[in-house]
Design a protein around this motif. Structure first.
Motif, mmCIF file in Angstrom:
data_model
loop_
_atom_site.group_PDB
_atom_site.id
_atom_site.type_symbol
_atom_site.label_atom_id
_atom_site.label_comp_id
_atom_site.label_asym_id
_atom_site.label_seq_id
_atom_site.Cartn_x
_atom_site.Cartn_y
_atom_site.Cartn_z
ATOM 1 N N ALA A 170 41.096 53.523 23.628
ATOM 2 C CA ALA A 170 41.766 53.549 24.925
ATOM 3 C C ALA A 170 42.790 52.425 25.025
ATOM 4 N N SER A 171 43.945 52.732 25.586
ATOM 5 C CA SER A 171 44.989 51.731 25.785
ATOM 6 C C SER A 171 44.786 51.039 27.126
ATOM 7 N N ASP A 174 45.962 53.249 29.870
ATOM 8 C CA ASP A 174 44.987 54.253 30.294
ATOM 9 C C ASP A 174 43.902 53.628 31.169
ATOM 10 N N ALA A 177 45.397 52.461 34.683
ATOM 11 C CA ALA A 177 46.226 53.415 35.429
ATOM 12 C C ALA A 177 45.622 53.667 36.810
ATOM 13 N N ALA A 188 49.403 48.285 33.152
ATOM 14 C CA ALA A 188 49.445 49.737 33.039
ATOM 15 C C ALA A 188 50.850 50.279 32.871
ATOM 16 N N THR A 189 51.840 49.639 33.514
ATOM 17 C CA THR A 189 53.171 50.260 33.565
ATOM 18 C C THR A 189 54.330 49.359 33.187
ATOM 19 N N ASP A 194 52.050 48.402 23.595
ATOM 20 C CA ASP A 194 50.819 49.183 23.760
ATOM 21 C C ASP A 194 49.697 48.437 23.038
ATOM 22 N N ARG A 196 45.446 48.185 22.297
ATOM 23 C CA ARG A 196 44.205 48.948 22.307
ATOM 24 C C ARG A 196 43.107 48.106 21.665
#
Length: 323
Positions: A170-171, A174, A177, A188-189, A194, A196
């Motif tokens: 899972a990132s 994710d 979010a 999240a944004t 990225d 994980r």
């Protein structure tokens, strides 16, 4: 490079696109104090060296805590020093092989940063630069960087540790979010990297196992330009994420611990083999020691095919309320 990129990545690339302000030659000539106590005039000494300085200016990325992200300043220092190497005739193919930096003051993310790059030496194989990042007339970071022309020699490396496929982990995007919190929204944004965590992140709760090791898959969230200096800068940028978490994990702590104070003190990075920062890299992290309000993290970056790309070391101030 594709024309449509995620906004956080475009922001990172704009942050790395430094404005060159100009160059200057500054001669350093100290005065002798011999005889000064007797009322005699100081005796001039010969020049120690002449500093060839180039100035750059870069923007700052907004952060939830209002301080400049240390990885941003590292990455901008890489770009600034690399541009002065690229500008030297016949040295365009020299790649960054190491950097050593000290974080001296917190940066203000509402203000731009000026980078002063000194050309320390251009030899037959290596070029050395010294960089100061300056805000409000004071240095916030001091860094030395060395670049090397392609060469041959002995070749070996550590083996890549086992890790699950990054797409099965899972990132942070994710996980956070939809969470209505400034820090969660940022992760999240608003991040260009990225991340994980194979063993789970420490942003909400401590780990169940008190071990000094963790693994993190990471890559840029979009395609980067085919420019080696940009990829090296983004690797330096990403290297400042999560490395001190190996200290927290060992002691059963999380980023949410009340009263926790953390600040990066110094950062060293060795670039072993070329890699793209927009492809998956495994960041294997370990903390060999914590003491005296400081914690040390060591990280190794591996490409997905097992090549050892870089080694990182960082010591940070890590203070908790005393009972």
């Amino acid at each position: 490079m594709t024309t449509e990129q995620p906004a956080p990545l475009l922001d990172l690339l704009a942050t790395l696109d430094l404005e060159e302000l100009g160059s200057a030659q500054v001669s350093v000539q100290p005065l002798s104090t011999a005889g000064a106590l007797a009322g005699e005039a100081p005796v001039p000494l010969p020049d120690v060296f002449a500093e060839d300085i180039t100035l750059f200016r870069g923007q700052s990325q907004k952060q939830p805590h209002g301080r400049v992200f240390g990885g941003q300043v590292l990455a901008q220092g890489v770009v600034a020093s690399g541009r002065t190497v690229r500008a030297v005739e016949g040295q365009e193919d020299r790649r960054l092989h190491s950097l050593h930096a000290y974080f001296m003051r917190p940066g203000d993310d509402t203000q731009p940063i000026t980078f002063s790059v000194e050309r320390m030496r251009d030899g037959r194989s290596f070029s050395t630069r010294r960089v100061h990042a300056i805000q409000h007339g004071k240095p916030i970071l001091s860094m030395s960087a060395s670049f090397q022309a392609p060469d041959r020699g002995l070749d070996h490396q550590d083996e890549m540790p086992d890790a699950p496929d990054p797409l099965t982990v899972a990132s942070l995007a994710d996980i956070f979010a939809g969470v209505d919190h400034p820090g969660a929204r940022h992760m999240a944004t608003e991040r260009a990297i990225d991340q994980r965590h194979v063993e789970g992140n420490l942003f909400v709760a401590p780990a169940s196992d008190r071990v000094a090791d963790q693994r993190v898959w990471m890559r840029a969230i979009g395609e980067l330009p085919d420019e080696p200096l940009v990829h090296d800068a983004v690797l330096a940028y990403a290297s400042d994420y999560s490395l001190l978490e190996s200290v927290l994990r060992r002691h059963g702590k999380a980023w949410t611990n009340r009263g926790l104070r953390v600040a990066s003190l110094d950062h060293a990075m060795w670039f072993h083999r070329p890699a793209r920062a927009d492809e998956w890299l495994l960041y294997a992290q370990h903390s060999p020691s914590a003491q005296g309000g400081r914690g040390l993290g060591i990280g190794r970056m591996f490409a997905r095919d097992g090549r050892l790309i870089a080694t990182v070391a960082q010591e940070g101030m890590m203070r908790f309320p005393q009972p």
